[in-house]
Write an enzyme that holds these catalytic residues in place. Sequence first.
Site, PDB file in Angstrom:
ATOM      1  N   LEU A 105     -39.552  18.171  10.317  1.00  0.00           N
ATOM      2  CA  LEU A 105     -40.681  17.947  11.223  1.00  0.00           C
ATOM      3  C   LEU A 105     -40.323  16.839  12.222  1.00  0.00           C
ATOM      4  O   LEU A 105     -39.833  15.771  11.825  1.00  0.00           O
ATOM      5  CB  LEU A 105     -41.921  17.580  10.405  1.00  0.00           C
ATOM      6  CG  LEU A 105     -42.454  18.769   9.580  1.00  0.00           C
ATOM      7  CD1 LEU A 105     -43.408  18.291   8.485  1.00  0.00           C
ATOM      8  CD2 LEU A 105     -43.131  19.799  10.481  1.00  0.00           C
ATOM      9  N   HIS A 154     -40.129  18.980  -3.021  1.00  0.00           N
ATOM     10  CA  HIS A 154     -38.693  19.191  -2.836  1.00  0.00           C
ATOM     11  C   HIS A 154     -38.058  19.483  -4.196  1.00  0.00           C
ATOM     12  O   HIS A 154     -38.308  18.759  -5.168  1.00  0.00           O
ATOM     13  CB  HIS A 154     -38.063  17.934  -2.215  1.00  0.00           C
ATOM     14  CG  HIS A 154     -36.603  18.066  -1.992  1.00  0.00           C
ATOM     15  ND1 HIS A 154     -36.084  18.777  -0.934  1.00  0.00           N
ATOM     16  CD2 HIS A 154     -35.541  17.623  -2.708  1.00  0.00           C
ATOM     17  CE1 HIS A 154     -34.763  18.757  -1.006  1.00  0.00           C
ATOM     18  NE2 HIS A 154     -34.405  18.061  -2.063  1.00  0.00           N
ATOM     19  N   ASP A 213     -41.642  10.994   5.752  1.00  0.00           N
ATOM     20  CA  ASP A 213     -41.457   9.998   6.809  1.00  0.00           C
ATOM     21  C   ASP A 213     -40.515  10.586   7.860  1.00  0.00           C
ATOM     22  O   ASP A 213     -40.305  11.803   7.893  1.00  0.00           O
ATOM     23  CB  ASP A 213     -40.997   8.648   6.226  1.00  0.00           C
ATOM     24  CG  ASP A 213     -39.583   8.720   5.659  1.00  0.00           C
ATOM     25  OD1 ASP A 213     -38.927   9.785   5.788  1.00  0.00           O
ATOM     26  OD2 ASP A 213     -39.131   7.705   5.093  1.00  0.00           O
ATOM     27  N   MET A 253     -39.212  25.111   5.603  1.00  0.00           N
ATOM     28  CA  MET A 253     -37.772  24.831   5.632  1.00  0.00           C
ATOM     29  C   MET A 253     -37.344  24.353   7.014  1.00  0.00           C
ATOM     30  O   MET A 253     -36.394  24.859   7.597  1.00  0.00           O
ATOM     31  CB  MET A 253     -36.993  26.079   5.205  1.00  0.00           C
ATOM     32  CG  MET A 253     -37.332  26.546   3.801  1.00  0.00           C
ATOM     33  SD  MET A 253     -37.067  25.277   2.517  1.00  0.00           S
ATOM     34  CE  MET A 253     -35.287  25.238   2.466  1.00  0.00           C
TER      35      MET A 253
HETATM   36  C1  GAR Z   1     -39.889  25.227  -3.238  1.00  0.00           C
HETATM   37  O1  GAR Z   1     -39.083  25.121  -4.391  1.00  0.00           O
HETATM   38  C2  GAR Z   1     -39.772  23.973  -2.402  1.00  0.00           C
HETATM   39  O2  GAR Z   1     -39.584  22.807  -3.158  1.00  0.00           O
HETATM   40  C3  GAR Z   1     -38.565  24.286  -1.578  1.00  0.00           C
HETATM   41  O3  GAR Z   1     -38.730  25.615  -1.216  1.00  0.00           O
HETATM   42  C4  GAR Z   1     -39.352  26.295  -2.297  1.00  0.00           C
HETATM   43  C5  GAR Z   1     -40.472  27.162  -1.741  1.00  0.00           C
HETATM   44  O4  GAR Z   1     -40.902  28.050  -2.728  1.00  0.00           O
HETATM   45  N1  GAR Z   1     -38.480  23.428  -0.448  1.00  0.00           N
HETATM   46  C6  GAR Z   1     -37.327  22.935   0.001  1.00  0.00           C
HETATM   47  O5  GAR Z   1     -36.243  23.213  -0.454  1.00  0.00           O
HETATM   48  C7  GAR Z   1     -37.476  21.980   1.168  1.00  0.00           C
HETATM   49  N2  GAR Z   1     -36.281  21.253   1.381  1.00  0.00           N
HETATM   50  P1  GAR Z   1     -42.215  28.931  -2.516  1.00  0.00           P
HETATM   51  O6  GAR Z   1     -42.128  29.540  -1.102  1.00  0.00           O
HETATM   52  O7  GAR Z   1     -42.134  29.970  -3.589  1.00  0.00           O
HETATM   53  O8  GAR Z   1     -43.386  28.025  -2.663  1.00  0.00           O
END
Ligand code: GAR
Length: 201
Positions: free
Chosen positions: A92, A108, A140, A89
């Site tokens: 980068l 995402h 990117d 989260m």
């Molecule tokens: C996932 O749904 C991923 O797509 C999201 O965080 C979650 C992590 O879940 N990422 C974002 O929102 C990035 N912007 P997890 O820790 O259970 O794998």
Amino acid sequence: MLRLAVLISGGGSNLQALIEATKDPDFPAEIVCVGADTDAAGLAHAEAAAIPNFVVRPADYASRADWGAAFAAEIQSHDVDLVVSAGLMRILPVGFVAAFSPRLINTHPALLPLFPGAHAVRDALAAGATETGVTVHIIDEGVDTGPVLRQATVAVRDGEREADLHERIKQEERPLLIRTVREIADGTLDLAAVASAARAQ
Ligand code: GAR
């Protein structure tokens, strides 16, 4: 065998799904390290699977760029072929992206280009979307703007709460991420070709 680094910030259910997938001897990739920007609960999955793991905290560095350089160096020390951001989260820094591009992907929880950013599920609900989903894309320099590789759609239920919708999205997300990594590893999906086609547009 493609050597993966997986980057997380939270619970790591996508990481755990990838760990399970790589237990299949026919799966063409292995996780060689797991990196986090914080003491993520999901690091326990890496520990349980005896996968080398590390935390590189932005607060320990003078700038985002310095943090990105340290994070990249730690990952590169494991000689990785593909970096998978699976719930990291944090945006980068450009130097980090340049170090790995185009072999740097993110998952995402929305149908990009809709609902980029840290609150994709909440934003989809607030916008009254009747469907949303998940996107796996090349990272990117922008925020969730890189070329889309694969998507899956999830219909939004009436009155659905954010946590419930996010969990249903994750049920699509885990197999989609595994499939995408498999396709990259077996050559079905050519990241360099996708990235150069996107640049030519
Ligand atoms: C996932 O749904 C991923 O797509 C999201 O965080 C979650 C992590 O879940 N990422 C974002 O929102 C990035 N912007 P997890 O820790 O259970 O794998």
